[in-house]
Scaffold this motif. Structure first.
Motif, PDB file in Angstrom:
ATOM      1  N   THR A 138       1.733   3.953  -3.153  1.00 41.90           N
ATOM      2  CA  THR A 138       1.380   5.364  -3.012  1.00 41.90           C
ATOM      3  C   THR A 138       2.616   6.244  -3.156  1.00 41.90           C
ATOM      4  O   THR A 138       2.564   7.312  -3.787  1.00 41.90           O
ATOM      5  CB  THR A 138       0.728   5.613  -1.640  1.00 41.90           C
ATOM      6  OG1 THR A 138      -0.455   4.829  -1.523  1.00 41.90           O
ATOM      7  CG2 THR A 138       0.370   7.085  -1.466  1.00 41.90           C
TER       8      THR A 138
ATOM      9  N   TRP B 137      -8.670  -4.627  -1.997  1.00 42.22           N
ATOM     10  CA  TRP B 137      -8.951  -3.306  -1.444  1.00 42.22           C
ATOM     11  C   TRP B 137      -7.772  -2.366  -1.664  1.00 42.22           C
ATOM     12  O   TRP B 137      -7.963  -1.161  -1.906  1.00 42.22           O
ATOM     13  CB  TRP B 137      -9.287  -3.408   0.044  1.00 42.22           C
ATOM     14  CG  TRP B 137     -10.675  -3.914   0.298  1.00 42.22           C
ATOM     15  CD1 TRP B 137     -11.052  -5.185   0.591  1.00 42.22           C
ATOM     16  CD2 TRP B 137     -11.886  -3.150   0.247  1.00 42.22           C
ATOM     17  NE1 TRP B 137     -12.416  -5.273   0.735  1.00 42.22           N
ATOM     18  CE2 TRP B 137     -12.958  -4.035   0.540  1.00 42.22           C
ATOM     19  CE3 TRP B 137     -12.169  -1.813  -0.001  1.00 42.22           C
ATOM     20  CZ2 TRP B 137     -14.280  -3.617   0.571  1.00 42.22           C
ATOM     21  CZ3 TRP B 137     -13.504  -1.391   0.043  1.00 42.22           C
ATOM     22  CH2 TRP B 137     -14.541  -2.288   0.324  1.00 42.22           C
TER      23      TRP B 137
ATOM     24  N   TRP C 155     -12.839  -5.547  -8.937  1.00 44.59           N
ATOM     25  CA  TRP C 155     -12.077  -4.507  -8.247  1.00 44.59           C
ATOM     26  C   TRP C 155     -10.998  -3.873  -9.120  1.00 44.59           C
ATOM     27  O   TRP C 155     -10.786  -2.661  -9.070  1.00 44.59           O
ATOM     28  CB  TRP C 155     -11.421  -5.073  -6.981  1.00 44.59           C
ATOM     29  CG  TRP C 155     -12.384  -5.416  -5.901  1.00 44.59           C
ATOM     30  CD1 TRP C 155     -12.802  -6.663  -5.535  1.00 44.59           C
ATOM     31  CD2 TRP C 155     -13.072  -4.503  -5.040  1.00 44.59           C
ATOM     32  NE1 TRP C 155     -13.707  -6.591  -4.506  1.00 44.59           N
ATOM     33  CE2 TRP C 155     -13.889  -5.274  -4.175  1.00 44.59           C
ATOM     34  CE3 TRP C 155     -13.071  -3.122  -4.910  1.00 44.59           C
ATOM     35  CZ2 TRP C 155     -14.691  -4.697  -3.210  1.00 44.59           C
ATOM     36  CZ3 TRP C 155     -13.875  -2.536  -3.940  1.00 44.59           C
ATOM     37  CH2 TRP C 155     -14.675  -3.322  -3.100  1.00 44.59           C
TER      38      TRP C 155
ATOM     39  N   ASP D 152       0.823  -1.210   0.000  1.00 50.84           N
ATOM     40  CA  ASP D 152       0.000   0.000   0.000  1.00 50.84           C
ATOM     41  C   ASP D 152       0.857   1.260   0.000  1.00 50.84           C
ATOM     42  O   ASP D 152       0.766   2.093  -0.910  1.00 50.84           O
ATOM     43  CB  ASP D 152      -0.924  -0.040   1.219  1.00 50.84           C
ATOM     44  CG  ASP D 152      -1.919   1.112   1.244  1.00 50.84           C
ATOM     45  OD1 ASP D 152      -2.130   1.717   0.180  1.00 50.84           O
ATOM     46  OD2 ASP D 152      -2.471   1.397   2.309  1.00 50.84           O
TER      47      ASP D 152
ATOM     48  N   ALA E  17      -7.661  -1.552  -5.502  1.00 51.40           N
ATOM     49  CA  ALA E  17      -8.769  -0.703  -5.934  1.00 51.40           C
ATOM     50  C   ALA E  17      -8.439   0.779  -5.783  1.00 51.40           C
ATOM     51  O   ALA E  17      -8.906   1.609  -6.560  1.00 51.40           O
ATOM     52  CB  ALA E  17     -10.029  -1.050  -5.141  1.00 51.40           C
ATOM     53  N   GLN E  18      -7.613   1.104  -4.783  1.00 54.58           N
ATOM     54  CA  GLN E  18      -7.290   2.514  -4.543  1.00 54.58           C
ATOM     55  C   GLN E  18      -5.951   2.918  -5.133  1.00 54.58           C
ATOM     56  O   GLN E  18      -5.622   4.112  -5.168  1.00 54.58           O
ATOM     57  CB  GLN E  18      -7.287   2.805  -3.043  1.00 54.58           C
ATOM     58  CG  GLN E  18      -6.142   2.160  -2.283  1.00 54.58           C
ATOM     59  CD  GLN E  18      -6.174   2.480  -0.797  1.00 54.58           C
ATOM     60  OE1 GLN E  18      -7.161   3.000  -0.287  1.00 54.58           O
ATOM     61  NE2 GLN E  18      -5.076   2.182  -0.117  1.00 54.58           N
ATOM     62  N   GLU E  19      -5.151   1.949  -5.590  1.00 58.67           N
ATOM     63  CA  GLU E  19      -3.829   2.243  -6.127  1.00 58.67           C
ATOM     64  C   GLU E  19      -3.792   1.845  -7.605  1.00 58.67           C
ATOM     65  O   GLU E  19      -3.663   0.668  -7.938  1.00 58.67           O
ATOM     66  CB  GLU E  19      -2.744   1.470  -5.358  1.00 58.67           C
ATOM     67  CG  GLU E  19      -2.729   1.710  -3.857  1.00 58.67           C
ATOM     68  CD  GLU E  19      -2.261   3.118  -3.486  1.00 58.67           C
ATOM     69  OE1 GLU E  19      -1.786   3.849  -4.378  1.00 58.67           O
ATOM     70  OE2 GLU E  19      -2.381   3.493  -2.309  1.00 58.67           O
TER      71      GLU E  19
END
Length: 353
Positions: free
Chosen positions: A202, A224, A260, A198, A227-229
């Motif tokens: 980022t 999860w 996702w 994570d 999905a954000q990265e």
């Protein structure tokens, strides 16, 4: 080139090895435990008629690997993912130099990745520079649970690892492949935890993090994070052979990943020689979601989706021009060796083996 329902599928196997787990190369009991655990995965998910003996599995020839990957046109290109395990094996389990020797015999067929271990400090940075200069690598395979002296693992989000990721960025090594999957005895399960991807993803948006084995058995955690990265991808090695004996589970995994991440961030990998694309490509291409899964996830394993997963997504990451490769392979050494001319010619497709 593999043909499915009348359509050619350019396959890039994104996860392959040329390893040596012969008894002569083992220097630590962990080396024997490691190959025995690998073999358990092999026999557990390989159809009986395709299983190797343990002795075959310990150390296979470059010639056998080439034949297994390319002889029936199941695979067009392969990406080497080295795993050194130098604490267990005198000459390493699977090194970039061994891989390079085979890759140099068949230019254009193999992509050569390197590796680093942040616990190696400045010497490790010099080695990474050497790999880039000598082999022009554009990716690295990372094994965060590898033993190194008294240490039994490291984290991708550590200060030391960030120094190496910064160096990767400087050198143009854009594709980072951390193993984040099942534990292999005697390595530490927690050292393969996916959570450290994570912060790394980022912090280095210019790098692509191809999380090998899609975090299994931590699929939810991986999804999860991914999905954000947007620079996190999923490598399907280990997930793919579940299509053999656990087709519903494979459908569940693919449904979650497609829901996702979408179809543009998944890469097929056989994990050769754990499993052989000779049969695995066909198994994956013939896999289907149940109607219930299609309804729940709103996706399906269409030919267009599978074209991306089986090769086009890896080609995008590694700047591979598929159409140019088809032309190149019409007359290369492997095509001549295995009589595959028609596979890259004008319109003649091979039958599935």
């Amino acid at each position: 080139m593999y043909n499915h329902d009348g359509e050619d599928i350019f396959v890039i196997d994104s996860h392959t090895h040329l390893w040596d787990a012969s008894t002569e190369n083992i220097t630590h009991e962990g080396g024997e435990q490691f190959i025995q655990c690998f073999y358990d995965y092999h026999t557990g998910f390989t159809p009986e008629e395709h299983q190797w003996t343990l002795e075959e599995y310990r150390k296979y020839s470059a010639e056998r690997m080439t034949q297994d990957l390319f002889s029936n046109a199941a695979v067009d290109m392969a990406i080497f993912q080295p795993t050194y395990l130098s604490d267990f094996y005198a000459n390493g389990f699977n090194t970039i130099e061994d891989n390079a020797e085979l890759a140099n015999q068949y230019p254009g067929r193999f992509v050569l990745n390197g590796r680093f271990d942040p616990r190696d400090g400045e010497a490790g940075k010099e080695e990474l520079r050497r790999q880039k200069e000598k082999h022009d690598i554009s990716g690295v395979k990372l094994y965060t649970a590898e033993w190194n002296g008294d240490s039994k693992g490291w984290r991708l989000d550590s200060d030391a690892a960030f120094e190496f990721l910064e160096l990767c960025s400087e050198l143009g090594i854009e594709n980072i492949h951390p193993h984040k999957g099942p534990t292999i005895r005697p390595l530490n399960r927690d050292a393969f935890d996916v959570a450290d991807v994570d912060d790394a993803a980022t912090s280095f948006p210019e790098l692509n993090f191809v999380v090998e084995h899609v975090g299994l058995p931590r699929l939810d955690d991986f999804c999860w994070i991914a999905a954000q990265e947007p620079n996190v991808y999923g490598g399907l090695a280990v997930a793919a052979p579940l299509a053999v004996h656990r087709p519903r589970k494979f459908g569940e995994i693919m449904g979650e990943l497609l829901f996702w991440l979408g179809e543009d961030r998944l890469l097929f990998g056989s994990d050769y020689a754990l499993w052989d694309p000779d049969w695995l490509v066909e198994t994956v291409m013939n896999a289907e979601l149940t109607q219930e899964q299609r309804d729940e996830y709103g996706v399906e394993l269409s030919t267009d989706v599978m074209k991306k997963i089986m090769g086009e997504n890896a080609a995008e990451l590694y700047d591979i021009d598929i159409e140019a490769k088809k032309q190149e392979f019409q007359s290369d050494d492997i095509t001549a060796e295995f009589g595959l001319e028609s596979h890259y010619g004008a319109g003649t497709a091979p039958a599935d083996d």
